[in-house]
Design a protein around this motif. Structure first.
Motif, PDB file in Angstrom:
ATOM      1  N   GLU A 140      10.824  11.093  -6.457  1.00  0.00           N
ATOM      2  CA  GLU A 140      10.701  10.517  -5.118  1.00  0.00           C
ATOM      3  C   GLU A 140      10.311   9.052  -5.248  1.00  0.00           C
ATOM      4  OE1 GLU A 140      11.291  12.005  -2.008  1.00  0.00           O
ATOM      5  OE2 GLU A 140      11.258   9.836  -1.823  1.00  0.00           O
ATOM      6  N   PHE A 141      10.955   8.198  -4.467  1.00  0.00           N
ATOM      7  CA  PHE A 141      10.629   6.767  -4.525  1.00  0.00           C
ATOM      8  C   PHE A 141      10.051   6.271  -3.207  1.00  0.00           C
ATOM      9  CE2 PHE A 141      14.058   7.629  -7.515  1.00  0.00           C
ATOM     10  CZ  PHE A 141      13.540   7.088  -8.691  1.00  0.00           C
ATOM     11  N   LEU A 142       9.617   7.202  -2.345  1.00  0.00           N
ATOM     12  CA  LEU A 142       9.171   6.768  -1.020  1.00  0.00           C
ATOM     13  C   LEU A 142       7.869   5.974  -1.093  1.00  0.00           C
ATOM     14  CD1 LEU A 142       6.558   8.620   0.012  1.00  0.00           C
ATOM     15  CD2 LEU A 142       8.328  10.314   0.356  1.00  0.00           C
ATOM     16  N   GLU A 144       4.397   4.951   0.914  1.00  0.00           N
ATOM     17  CA  GLU A 144       3.539   5.402   2.006  1.00  0.00           C
ATOM     18  C   GLU A 144       3.645   4.392   3.139  1.00  0.00           C
ATOM     19  OE1 GLU A 144      -0.460   6.657   1.183  1.00  0.00           O
ATOM     20  OE2 GLU A 144       0.175   7.407  -0.762  1.00  0.00           O
ATOM     21  N   PHE A 239       8.537  -7.370  -3.128  1.00  0.00           N
ATOM     22  CA  PHE A 239       7.419  -7.192  -4.069  1.00  0.00           C
ATOM     23  C   PHE A 239       7.066  -8.485  -4.784  1.00  0.00           C
ATOM     24  CE2 PHE A 239       6.017  -2.725  -4.154  1.00  0.00           C
ATOM     25  CZ  PHE A 239       6.768  -2.346  -3.045  1.00  0.00           C
ATOM     26  N   ASN A 241       4.943 -10.585  -2.923  1.00  0.00           N
ATOM     27  CA  ASN A 241       3.843 -11.081  -2.091  1.00  0.00           C
ATOM     28  C   ASN A 241       2.572 -11.113  -2.919  1.00  0.00           C
ATOM     29  OD1 ASN A 241       5.531 -11.135   0.174  1.00  0.00           O
ATOM     30  ND2 ASN A 241       5.121  -8.979   0.585  1.00  0.00           N
ATOM     31  N   TRP A 246      -2.521  -4.742  -6.515  1.00  0.00           N
ATOM     32  CA  TRP A 246      -1.889  -3.490  -6.085  1.00  0.00           C
ATOM     33  C   TRP A 246      -2.837  -2.318  -6.284  1.00  0.00           C
ATOM     34  CZ3 TRP A 246      -1.532  -1.191 -10.942  1.00  0.00           C
ATOM     35  CH2 TRP A 246      -1.250  -2.019 -12.018  1.00  0.00           C
ATOM     36  N   GLY A 247      -2.751  -1.387  -5.315  1.00  0.00           N
ATOM     37  CA  GLY A 247      -3.565  -0.167  -5.402  1.00  0.00           C
ATOM     38  C   GLY A 247      -2.726   1.013  -4.968  1.00  0.00           C
ATOM     39  N   CYS A 250      -0.155   5.565  -6.475  1.00  0.00           N
ATOM     40  CA  CYS A 250       0.916   5.599  -7.481  1.00  0.00           C
ATOM     41  C   CYS A 250       0.804   4.534  -8.573  1.00  0.00           C
ATOM     42  CB  CYS A 250       2.269   5.477  -6.796  1.00  0.00           C
ATOM     43  SG  CYS A 250       2.654   6.925  -5.817  1.00  0.00           S
ATOM     44  N   PHE A 306      -5.156   1.042   1.407  1.00  0.00           N
ATOM     45  CA  PHE A 306      -4.612   0.315   0.251  1.00  0.00           C
ATOM     46  C   PHE A 306      -3.435  -0.563   0.619  1.00  0.00           C
ATOM     47  CE2 PHE A 306      -0.565   1.958  -1.447  1.00  0.00           C
ATOM     48  CZ  PHE A 306      -0.391   3.127  -0.713  1.00  0.00           C
ATOM     49  N   LYS A 307      -2.870  -0.308   1.803  1.00  0.00           N
ATOM     50  CA  LYS A 307      -1.841  -1.185   2.368  1.00  0.00           C
ATOM     51  C   LYS A 307      -1.703  -0.822   3.840  1.00  0.00           C
ATOM     52  CE  LYS A 307       2.237   1.603   1.542  1.00  0.00           C
ATOM     53  NZ  LYS A 307       3.558   1.631   0.971  1.00  0.00           N
ATOM     54  N   ARG A 384      -4.201 -11.709   1.743  1.00  0.00           N
ATOM     55  CA  ARG A 384      -2.845 -11.133   1.823  1.00  0.00           C
ATOM     56  C   ARG A 384      -1.825 -12.093   2.425  1.00  0.00           C
ATOM     57  NH1 ARG A 384      -2.299  -6.904  -1.656  1.00  0.00           N
ATOM     58  NH2 ARG A 384      -4.021  -5.458  -1.448  1.00  0.00           N
TER      59      ARG A 384
HETATM   60  C1  UDX Z   1       4.918   3.001  -4.575  1.00  0.00           C
HETATM   61  C2  UDX Z   1       6.419   2.736  -4.815  1.00  0.00           C
HETATM   62  O1  UDX Z   1       6.850   1.634  -4.012  1.00  0.00           O
HETATM   63  C3  UDX Z   1       7.228   3.963  -4.482  1.00  0.00           C
HETATM   64  O2  UDX Z   1       8.594   3.726  -4.797  1.00  0.00           O
HETATM   65  C4  UDX Z   1       6.705   5.123  -5.312  1.00  0.00           C
HETATM   66  O3  UDX Z   1       7.395   6.297  -5.018  1.00  0.00           O
HETATM   67  C5  UDX Z   1       5.217   5.335  -5.071  1.00  0.00           C
HETATM   68  O4  UDX Z   1       4.519   4.124  -5.340  1.00  0.00           O
HETATM   69  P1  UDX Z   1       3.272   3.106  -2.468  1.00  0.00           P
HETATM   70  O5  UDX Z   1       2.184   3.486  -3.427  1.00  0.00           O
HETATM   71  O6  UDX Z   1       3.390   3.850  -1.189  1.00  0.00           O
HETATM   72  O7  UDX Z   1       4.709   3.240  -3.186  1.00  0.00           O
HETATM   73  O8  UDX Z   1       3.028   1.571  -2.115  1.00  0.00           O
HETATM   74  P2  UDX Z   1       3.814   0.179  -2.253  1.00  0.00           P
HETATM   75  O9  UDX Z   1       4.370  -0.214  -0.947  1.00  0.00           O
HETATM   76  O10 UDX Z   1       4.754   0.190  -3.392  1.00  0.00           O
HETATM   77  O11 UDX Z   1       2.584  -0.798  -2.587  1.00  0.00           O
HETATM   78  C6  UDX Z   1       1.776  -0.599  -3.731  1.00  0.00           C
HETATM   79  C7  UDX Z   1       0.683  -1.646  -3.801  1.00  0.00           C
HETATM   80  O12 UDX Z   1       1.237  -2.922  -4.112  1.00  0.00           O
HETATM   81  C8  UDX Z   1      -0.108  -1.837  -2.511  1.00  0.00           C
HETATM   82  O13 UDX Z   1      -1.467  -1.951  -2.822  1.00  0.00           O
HETATM   83  C9  UDX Z   1       0.430  -3.132  -1.939  1.00  0.00           C
HETATM   84  O14 UDX Z   1      -0.509  -3.801  -1.146  1.00  0.00           O
HETATM   85  C10 UDX Z   1       0.763  -3.894  -3.217  1.00  0.00           C
HETATM   86  N1  UDX Z   1       1.814  -4.915  -3.032  1.00  0.00           N
HETATM   87  C11 UDX Z   1       3.071  -4.511  -2.708  1.00  0.00           C
HETATM   88  C12 UDX Z   1       1.525  -6.240  -3.254  1.00  0.00           C
HETATM   89  O15 UDX Z   1       0.384  -6.628  -3.550  1.00  0.00           O
HETATM   90  N2  UDX Z   1       2.534  -7.161  -3.117  1.00  0.00           N
HETATM   91  C13 UDX Z   1       3.809  -6.804  -2.793  1.00  0.00           C
HETATM   92  O16 UDX Z   1       4.680  -7.704  -2.717  1.00  0.00           O
HETATM   93  C14 UDX Z   1       4.083  -5.456  -2.585  1.00  0.00           C
END
Ligand code: UDX
Length: 404
Positions: A140-142, A144, A239, A241, A246-247, A250, A306-307, A384
């Motif tokens: 799964e690549f979804l 949250e 990705f 930003n 990142w938190g 996953c 976390f986001k 952010r």
């Molecule tokens: C991630 C993957 O994107 C998804 O494909 C996988 O299945 C599960 O892990 P998710 O954990 O829901 O998904 O969050 P995501 O939107 O990827 O963000 C992860 C972290 O990166 C967040 O803390 C977010 O704030 C941070 N982030 C994301 C950045 O700091 N900068 C960015 O440009 C993008």
């Protein structure tokens, strides 16, 4: 089809409601009785856009239970249990437990077991030994906050199988998404998931390091740099930003898991390790910025999830920030539109800003955009990059990746 889903977290529930919408009968199993009880009353255990509404709309297609026995006569069962990282290594106990229980209850030998949980290469092969039925890896690549949208419109569907027919059945199940399909071996499918998450984590840490340098320069803004490099199709704008790191459930666990998995094979993933190191240093940079303003006093942290668009605080950098602020002697209040944190006193948005000497934006909720006026008079750190620097007071504003 009669479809079982074992593990009712964000992946299991998003998969369930999307397939229920397609008219399939879904039997959702979880060991957490409270969660199952809530779901039986149409209550989603998590906040995820669209989830509650979909659950109510397609409730007639659902059965929720703690009893694996109800899965005995299913066409297909998804394993969507969690795979935490414990002591730096992936813990597969929940996956193997689910497999053992399925092995005990499945009556038909044509029920296909589909692994959606993120698992290290070799896991599907072991699950096959336990359940004996056909096993397909369908990672799964979804994301949250976009779980349902991503499940309905994935960039690609990865199907790893030993035999063709079970893979065909899973391919057919997801046909309505019109997404390109990649048929692979089990190990390739499992590796793809880790490679994808690691690459994204590396991409963010990369731009965060560029941000560090921009901060030391006159008239240099990382958001402009990111925008321009993102226009190169080979790089892409997503990705990139820069932020406080990142938190989530996953990236932190998956990057660690693949590093230690590779190490056990005698390989060093130096780039992924560096990305983790860069990420771990983000908070101290924010603390240094704050110390440039105030050495003590009240700090308002905006956002604890976390986001944005989730109430999930797992591995949230905002929470780590709150803990560090407190250990440095600051008094911390926090506000988040959906999430809660035990680590700080949670108050309303206006109250949070009013109390504060300094405000730190830790999660980029839409609600925090356009706050420039309200923040007047306070020291502000935009972690952010959602505020307009030209509207902020000189000498009282700092932002990730923004030079003097
Ligand atoms: C991630 C993957 O994107 C998804 O494909 C996988 O299945 C599960 O892990 P998710 O954990 O829901 O998904 O969050 P995501 O939107 O990827 O963000 C992860 C972290 O990166 C967040 O803390 C977010 O704030 C941070 N982030 C994301 C950045 O700091 N900068 C960015 O440009 C993008």
């Amino acid at each position: 089809m009669r479809i079982g889903i074992v593990g009712l977290g964000v992946v299991g529930l998003a998969t369930g409601v999307v397939l229920a919408e397609q008219g399939h009968k879904i039997i959702g199993v979880d060991i957490d009785q409270n969660k199952v009880k809530g779901l039986e009353c149409k209550r989603s255990p998590i906040y995820e856009p669209g989830l509650q509404e979909m659950l109510e709309r397609y409730f007639h297609n659902f059965t929720f239970t703690t009893d694996y026995g109800l899965l005995s006569d299913t066409d297909l069962v998804f394993i969507t249990v969690s795979t935490p990282t414990i002591d730096g290594k992936i813990y597969l106990g929940y996956v193997f437990d689910a497999a053992k229980r399925l092995g005990d209850v499945l009556k038909r030998n044509d029920t296909i077991v589909v692994i959606k949980s993120t698992v290290v290469p070799g896991t599907a092969r072991k699950v096959k030994e336990i359940v004996k039925n056909d096993v397909v890896s369908n990672p799964e690549f979804l994301r949250e906050g976009r779980a349902i949208l991503d499940t309905k419109n994935p960039d690609r569907i990865v199907i790893g199988s030993e035999n063709k027919e079970p893979g065909d059945l899973v391919e057919n199940l997801w046909k309505f998404t019109n997404a390109p399909v990649i048929r692979t071996t089990w190990e390739e499918a499992e590796m793809i998931k880790y490679a994808a998450n690691s690459f994204l984590a590396v991409k963010i840490s990369f731009i965060n390091e560029i941000a560090n340098v921009c901060e030391k320069l006159k008239d240099c803004d990382v958001t402009v740099v990111a925008k321009a490099i993102g226009m190169d199709k080979r790089i892409s704008p997503y990705f990139l930003n820069a932020g406080i790191g990142w938190g989530g459930s996953c990236f932190p666990k998956d990057t660690q898991a693949i590093v230690s998995f590779a190490r056990d094979l005698g390989e060093e993933l130096k780039i992924v390790e560096a990305a983790i190191k860069v990420n771990n240093e983000r908070i101290n940079r924010v603390i240094s910025m704050l110390k440039g303003f105030i050495k003590e006093g009240n700090v308002c942290v905006l956002g604890v999830a976390f986001k944005p668009n989730t109430d999930d605080t797992r591995e949230s950098v905002a929470i780590k920030l709150i803990k560090t602020l407190k250990s440095e002697g600051y008094k911390v209040v926090a506000y988040d539109p959906k999430a809660k944190a035990d680590e700080a006193e949670m108050v309303g948005l206006d109250e949070c800003i009013r109390i504060a000497d300094a405000v730190i934006i830790a999660t980029e909720w839409d609600e925090f955009k356009g706050l420039e006026e309200k923040l007047r008079g306070k020291f502000v750190i935009d972690g952010r990059r959602i505020l307009d620097p030209s509207k902020m007071e000189k000498g009282k504003f700092k932002a990730i990746g923004l030079g003097e």
